[in-house]
Scaffold this motif. Structure first.
Motif, PDB file in Angstrom:
ATOM      1  N   LEU A 153      34.084 -16.135 -49.720  1.00 40.41           N
ATOM      2  CA  LEU A 153      35.371 -15.752 -49.147  1.00 40.41           C
ATOM      3  C   LEU A 153      35.267 -15.823 -47.635  1.00 40.41           C
ATOM      4  O   LEU A 153      34.284 -15.378 -47.049  1.00 40.41           O
ATOM      5  CB  LEU A 153      35.759 -14.324 -49.562  1.00 40.41           C
ATOM      6  CG  LEU A 153      36.065 -14.070 -51.032  1.00 40.41           C
ATOM      7  CD1 LEU A 153      36.446 -12.616 -51.243  1.00 40.41           C
ATOM      8  CD2 LEU A 153      37.184 -14.978 -51.522  1.00 40.41           C
ATOM      9  N   ASN A 154      36.297 -16.362 -47.006  1.00 43.19           N
ATOM     10  CA  ASN A 154      36.309 -16.536 -45.556  1.00 43.19           C
ATOM     11  C   ASN A 154      37.453 -15.749 -44.945  1.00 43.19           C
ATOM     12  O   ASN A 154      38.582 -15.766 -45.456  1.00 43.19           O
ATOM     13  CB  ASN A 154      36.461 -18.017 -45.214  1.00 43.19           C
ATOM     14  CG  ASN A 154      35.324 -18.849 -45.768  1.00 43.19           C
ATOM     15  OD1 ASN A 154      34.173 -18.673 -45.387  1.00 43.19           O
ATOM     16  ND2 ASN A 154      35.632 -19.750 -46.689  1.00 43.19           N
ATOM     17  N   LEU A 155      37.160 -15.072 -43.852  1.00 40.93           N
ATOM     18  CA  LEU A 155      38.170 -14.306 -43.143  1.00 40.93           C
ATOM     19  C   LEU A 155      39.084 -15.262 -42.387  1.00 40.93           C
ATOM     20  O   LEU A 155      38.629 -16.136 -41.665  1.00 40.93           O
ATOM     21  CB  LEU A 155      37.498 -13.337 -42.172  1.00 40.93           C
ATOM     22  CG  LEU A 155      38.411 -12.382 -41.406  1.00 40.93           C
ATOM     23  CD1 LEU A 155      39.107 -11.416 -42.360  1.00 40.93           C
ATOM     24  CD2 LEU A 155      37.619 -11.609 -40.351  1.00 40.93           C
TER      25      LEU A 155
ATOM     26  N   TYR B 271      41.252 -12.502 -46.624  1.00 44.97           N
ATOM     27  CA  TYR B 271      40.056 -13.166 -47.122  1.00 44.97           C
ATOM     28  C   TYR B 271      40.501 -14.218 -48.122  1.00 44.97           C
ATOM     29  O   TYR B 271      41.248 -13.910 -49.060  1.00 44.97           O
ATOM     30  CB  TYR B 271      39.097 -12.174 -47.783  1.00 44.97           C
ATOM     31  CG  TYR B 271      38.191 -11.475 -46.804  1.00 44.97           C
ATOM     32  CD1 TYR B 271      37.080 -12.131 -46.281  1.00 44.97           C
ATOM     33  CD2 TYR B 271      38.440 -10.175 -46.394  1.00 44.97           C
ATOM     34  CE1 TYR B 271      36.236 -11.501 -45.374  1.00 44.97           C
ATOM     35  CE2 TYR B 271      37.601  -9.535 -45.486  1.00 44.97           C
ATOM     36  CZ  TYR B 271      36.500 -10.204 -44.986  1.00 44.97           C
ATOM     37  OH  TYR B 271      35.683  -9.584 -44.089  1.00 44.97           O
TER      38      TYR B 271
ATOM     39  N   THR C 257      32.410 -14.284 -43.072  1.00 46.31           N
ATOM     40  CA  THR C 257      32.195 -14.949 -44.355  1.00 46.31           C
ATOM     41  C   THR C 257      31.354 -14.050 -45.243  1.00 46.31           C
ATOM     42  O   THR C 257      30.379 -13.456 -44.779  1.00 46.31           O
ATOM     43  CB  THR C 257      31.472 -16.298 -44.178  1.00 46.31           C
ATOM     44  OG1 THR C 257      32.260 -17.143 -43.336  1.00 46.31           O
ATOM     45  CG2 THR C 257      31.262 -16.990 -45.515  1.00 46.31           C
TER      46      THR C 257
ATOM     47  N   LEU D 182      32.443  -6.340 -48.417  1.00 49.06           N
ATOM     48  CA  LEU D 182      33.511  -6.907 -47.604  1.00 49.06           C
ATOM     49  C   LEU D 182      33.665  -6.192 -46.280  1.00 49.06           C
ATOM     50  O   LEU D 182      34.303  -6.692 -45.372  1.00 49.06           O
ATOM     51  CB  LEU D 182      34.844  -6.805 -48.366  1.00 49.06           C
ATOM     52  CG  LEU D 182      34.952  -7.618 -49.639  1.00 49.06           C
ATOM     53  CD1 LEU D 182      36.334  -7.435 -50.244  1.00 49.06           C
ATOM     54  CD2 LEU D 182      34.723  -9.089 -49.356  1.00 49.06           C
TER      55      LEU D 182
END
Length: 237
Positions: free
Chosen positions: A135-137, A167, A125, A220
């Motif tokens: 943003l979440n993986l 993401y 995250t 990221l």
């Protein structure tokens, strides 16, 4: 960077010179995994020697304990110096790009899943300093990627449609292939350099154009580490 970083080390793949931890610099190609890198890296102390490694590539060893990944169930991954078999015949199951050097491989199943070390260590995250956007993986691509406008990636050797990891914004409106995020970082670093003619001190990069609002997201990629920051704008819909 944390205190667990070793400032200088001798690496088995580069015994002729020690390698030294560098906090930042221009983008580089890792001498281990052959993938793109930003931010902190281990670099040969000889100025005319190009050997450089991501932090995770520099510290991993084949003798390390088997690793697992949340997206890969109970599969166990071993670190390898090079991919087995013929060159350019394997691809990363996270980003879809060729595996050309250091890797993690599941050697205990029929498929033999592969992961670049940097993809194995992707942050789950990421958010801006104020927690405004997150943003979440994800292990799937739920919608078309904002950058390439596709769900699948065309530049992958897979015999089946390949999507890889992505993401995804917490609101669910924006999705980016892991591979496309990496491409954005490089493209916009080059754009900023061409405008400023000098390396930005904190790697402030504009990742995509916007008509709405500016977001500042933390790095990221693990190789950008805490010193890196990307300036993002929300994508045009």
């Amino acid at each position: 960077m944390g205190s667990d970083f070793e400032e200088t080390m001798n690496h088995p793949c580069h015994l002729q010179h020690p390698i030294i931890l560098k906090s930042e610099g221009a983008p580089f190609q890792c001498s281990g995994c052959k993938e793109l890198g930003f931010g902190p890296r281990y670099q040969c102390h000889e100025t005319d020697c190009p050997f450089v490694l991501h932090y995770h590539c520099a510290t991993a060893r084949p003798t390390d304990r088997t690793r697992i990944h949340l997206f890969m169930g109970n599969r166990r991954f071993d670190f390898l110096w090079e991919p087995p078999g013929e060159p350019n015949r394997r691809y990363c199951d996270a980003c879809g790009q060729d595996v050309r050097g250091f890797l993690y491989q599941d050697q205990y199943s029929k498929h033999n899943f592969d992961l670049h070390p940097c993809c194995m260590n992707l942050k789950r995250t990421i958010s801006d300093p104020n927690g405004t956007v997150e943003l979440n993986l994800k292990d799937k691509v739920p919608s078309k990627c904002v950058k390439c406008k596709r769900k699948g990636l065309n530049n992958v050797q897979s015999k089946e449609a390949f999507r890889g990891w992505s993401y995804v914004s917490s609101c669910g409106n924006y999705c980016y292939h892991v591979y496309c995020v990496k491409t954005l970082i490089l493209e916009n670093w080059e754009r900023v350099i061409s405008m400023l003619l000098l390396p930005p001190p904190t790697l402030l990069l504009q990742a995509w154009s916007s008509e709405v609002k500016l977001y500042q997201l933390q790095a990221l990629w693990p190789w950008i580490e805490e010193e890196g920051r990307l300036d993002y704008q929300s994508p045009v819909r």
